[in-house]
Design a protein around this motif. Structure first.
Motif, short mmCIF file in Angstrom:
data_model
loop_
_atom_site.label_atom_id
_atom_site.label_comp_id
_atom_site.label_asym_id
_atom_site.label_seq_id
_atom_site.Cartn_x
_atom_site.Cartn_y
_atom_site.Cartn_z
N LYS A 222 0.84 -1.21 0.00
CA LYS A 222 0.00 0.00 0.00
C LYS A 222 0.87 1.26 0.00
O LYS A 222 0.55 2.25 -0.67
CB LYS A 222 -0.93 0.02 1.21
CG LYS A 222 -2.15 -0.88 1.08
CD LYS A 222 -3.25 -0.48 2.04
CE LYS A 222 -2.86 -0.63 3.47
NZ LYS A 222 -3.96 -0.32 4.40
N MET A 223 1.95 1.20 0.78
CA MET A 223 2.87 2.34 0.84
C MET A 223 3.44 2.64 -0.54
O MET A 223 3.53 3.79 -0.95
CB MET A 223 4.00 2.04 1.83
CG MET A 223 3.58 2.03 3.28
SD MET A 223 3.93 3.58 4.09
CE MET A 223 5.70 3.62 4.07
N GLN A 224 3.83 1.59 -1.25
CA GLN A 224 4.43 1.77 -2.56
C GLN A 224 3.42 2.34 -3.54
O GLN A 224 3.73 3.23 -4.34
CB GLN A 224 4.98 0.44 -3.09
CG GLN A 224 5.75 0.56 -4.41
CD GLN A 224 6.95 1.48 -4.32
OE1 GLN A 224 7.78 1.36 -3.41
NE2 GLN A 224 7.06 2.43 -5.24
N ARG A 225 2.18 1.86 -3.46
CA ARG A 225 1.13 2.38 -4.37
C ARG A 225 0.82 3.85 -4.06
O ARG A 225 0.62 4.64 -4.98
CB ARG A 225 -0.13 1.51 -4.25
CG ARG A 225 0.04 0.09 -4.78
CD ARG A 225 -1.29 -0.56 -5.10
NE ARG A 225 -2.14 -0.67 -3.91
CZ ARG A 225 -2.22 -1.75 -3.15
NH1 ARG A 225 -1.47 -2.81 -3.43
NH2 ARG A 225 -3.02 -1.79 -2.11
N PHE A 226 0.76 4.19 -2.78
CA PHE A 226 0.50 5.58 -2.40
C PHE A 226 1.67 6.46 -2.84
O PHE A 226 1.48 7.59 -3.32
CB PHE A 226 0.27 5.67 -0.89
CG PHE A 226 -0.27 7.01 -0.42
CD1 PHE A 226 -0.98 7.83 -1.29
CD2 PHE A 226 -0.09 7.42 0.88
CE1 PHE A 226 -1.49 9.04 -0.86
CE2 PHE A 226 -0.60 8.63 1.33
CZ PHE A 226 -1.30 9.45 0.45
N LEU A 227 2.88 5.93 -2.68
CA LEU A 227 4.07 6.66 -3.12
C LEU A 227 4.01 6.95 -4.62
O LEU A 227 4.30 8.07 -5.06
CB LEU A 227 5.32 5.85 -2.78
CG LEU A 227 6.68 6.42 -3.22
CD1 LEU A 227 6.94 7.76 -2.56
CD2 LEU A 227 7.80 5.45 -2.87
#
Length: 518
Positions: A222-227
């Motif tokens: 999720k962090m990578q997608r939000f990034l």
């Protein structure tokens, strides 16, 4: 004391709307007016010579004169007003400034026409006074009432921001120019490479901080997608499909939306008391049946402000981002979308700026203030809402009264002040400190590389030790460092490290050792 304006109307129409920050009363025994503190609000007290009748329509005029236009009040009033009496009042003085404003407000908010002929003469007047409100410069002219609608929003969603003395001072600040000025203080040490590396870190920090504000444990995917979403801010038109795409990027697969929510939603926490499980409801989003129209109004407000291009970009970003989080269009992801929108709107308004200001990192350090500003809307709204939780149906929210005007017509003055404060905090800490830390690391590494060839992992550890000691290797760490750098050469490294750390601390007034420990 006799209530005047909105206080009078609140009682007369039994609206039960929360009181405003400034209320108006008349003192029949006073020869002159005055202002007094009354708990958390202020009272403007009129003298006995201010003749205001008990007519609710005269009181509407008094409300606008003394307290400005509060759209949520008029939206509530127009649901219950005697339309025939109201029409007759307007008809008595159809060319009067305040009668024309009331006439226009009724037809604009309700989308219904009063039984009145169009005005044939008279100059156009602005709906909102530019001296007291942020407005668009080229509003729509209504030929019927000769009123120019210069509101920043639409019938479906129209926030207001008042020009308080403090807000007017804040609006003079260009946060990106402030950020550039702070960064430039680092002088010769600043380079394109340093900026590039700091920007990558700041995107990551903003992603992590925005997730942590939701009190969630950051999930790597999720962090990578939000990034990825943050790195693409400003590239696409801001509309429904884009917002759904962002929502899909930042939530679990099971929570991905294909449209706006169709059920009621609330934010709360589960509390166990004496063996019973209770739901502590903090906030309930707009009724599902109104979400489509409100979000349509929000996007049109964004388009209106983009075309007008006169409102300060950060105020524009504030009203759009907070509008989304209060409407709460999705079952999940609304908070992170809210903070994403601050960056997206800023980038759309000022695309020339190349770096992100990590406002979420500043908010995370000031969650009490964040909660306080959110509650400036949510508390009054929740005090009016009548609802139940259906315990037999997974605690589904059942709303019994429709107060859509509280969501459609918010005042975001406090929110603007908060966002400016958080942006300035993010500039002075997260942004500048990260760049300063990279410069400090780089310069100490350079001085070590000139005298020794050390593997990167050990080199980074040694640099960290030196920074933590403010340029000096502590006794407990000397044995480790001396494996790679002999004592004589270490003295030179320590001198150079002390020099760069001293320069950084004097230039941007920070404690490098504390910065390193964060």
């Amino acid at each position: 004391m006799k209530p005047v304006g909105y206080s009078f109307l609140n009682s007369y129409y039994t609206l039960t709307l929360p009181k405003l920050g400034l209320e108006v009363y008349q003192d029949p025994n006073s020869d002159k007016g005055y202002t007094q503190t009354f708990g958390a609000s202020n009272r403007k007290v009129l003298s006995k010579f201010n003749g205001i009748s008990e007519s609710p329509y005269e009181q509407m005029v008094a409300a606008i004169k003394h307290q400005g236009i509060r759209l949520h009040f008029f939206a509530a009033i127009f649901k219950v007003v005697d339309v025939v009496e109201f029409t007759n009042f307007i008809q008595q003085k159809p060319n009067s400034k305040y009668n024309r404003v009331l006439w226009y407000l009724y037809e604009w908010i309700t989308d219904k026409k009063l039984e009145l002929p169009d005005l044939k003469s008279g100059n156009y007047i602005n709906l909102f006074e530019d001296e007291f409100y942020y407005t668009v410069h080229n509003g729509e002219k209504d030929k019927r009432t000769k009123v120019i609608n210069n509101a920043i929003g639409t019938r479906d969603f129209c926030p207001t921001v008042r020009k308080t003395p403090h807000i007017k001072e804040l609006a003079k600040i260009n946060v990106y120019e402030t950020a550039y000025a702070e960064v430039q203080k680092l002088g010769e040490y600043l380079s394109a490479d340093v900026l590039s590396r700091s920007i990558n870190y700041l995107y990551t920090k903003e992603t992590k901080s925005s997730t942590e504000i939701e009190r969630e444990k950051p999930d790597k995917q999720k962090m990578q997608r939000f990034l990825n979403s943050l790195k693409n801010i400003g590239l696409f038109a801001l509309d429904k499909s884009k917002l759904i795409d962002v929502q899909n990027q930042i939530v679990e697969d099971s929570a991905k939306a294909t449209d706006y929510r169709t059920c009621e939603v609330y934010v709360g926490s589960t509390i166990q008391r004496f063996g019973f499980i209770d739901e502590d409801v903090h906030y309930i989003g707009a009724k599902a049946e109104h979400v489509h129209s409100m979000m349509d109004g929000l996007f049109k407000t964004h388009e209106r402000l983009m075309l007008d291009n006169n409102m300060p970009a950060l105020i524009h970003a504030t009203v759009i981002s907070f509008g989304e989080v209060y409407i709460h269009p999705f079952d999940d992801g609304n908070g992170r979308i809210h903070r994403y929108l601050i960056h997206d709107v800023m980038k759309q308004r000022e695309p020339e700026h190349k770096f992100i200001i990590p406002i979420s990192a500043a908010i995370l350090k000031n969650t009490a203030k964040y909660d306080q500003v959110l509650e400036s809307i949510s508390k009054p709204l929740m005090s009016m809402l009548r609802y139940d939780l259906d315990s037999e149906n997974n605690n589904t929210v059942v709303i019994h009264n429709d107060i859509d005007y509280m969501y459609r017509y918010p005042d975001y003055t406090e929110h603007v002040q908060f966002v400016y404060e958080m942006m300035n905090a993010a500039i002075s800490t997260e942004l500048v400190e990260e760049i300063a830390l990279i410069i400090t690391f780089d310069e100490i590494k350079k001085s070590i590389n000139k005298i020794a060839d050390i593997p990167n992992a050990q080199l980074d550890k040694i640099v960290g030790i030196i920074i933590n000691g403010k340029g000096v290797v502590s006794k407990s760490k000397q044995a480790f460092v001396n494996q790679y750098i002999d004592k004589n050469r270490l003295e030179t490294v320590q001198q150079q490290a002390t020099s760069i750390i001293s320069y950084i601390e004097k230039t941007i007034k920070i404690d490098v050792q504390k910065m390193m420990s964060k």
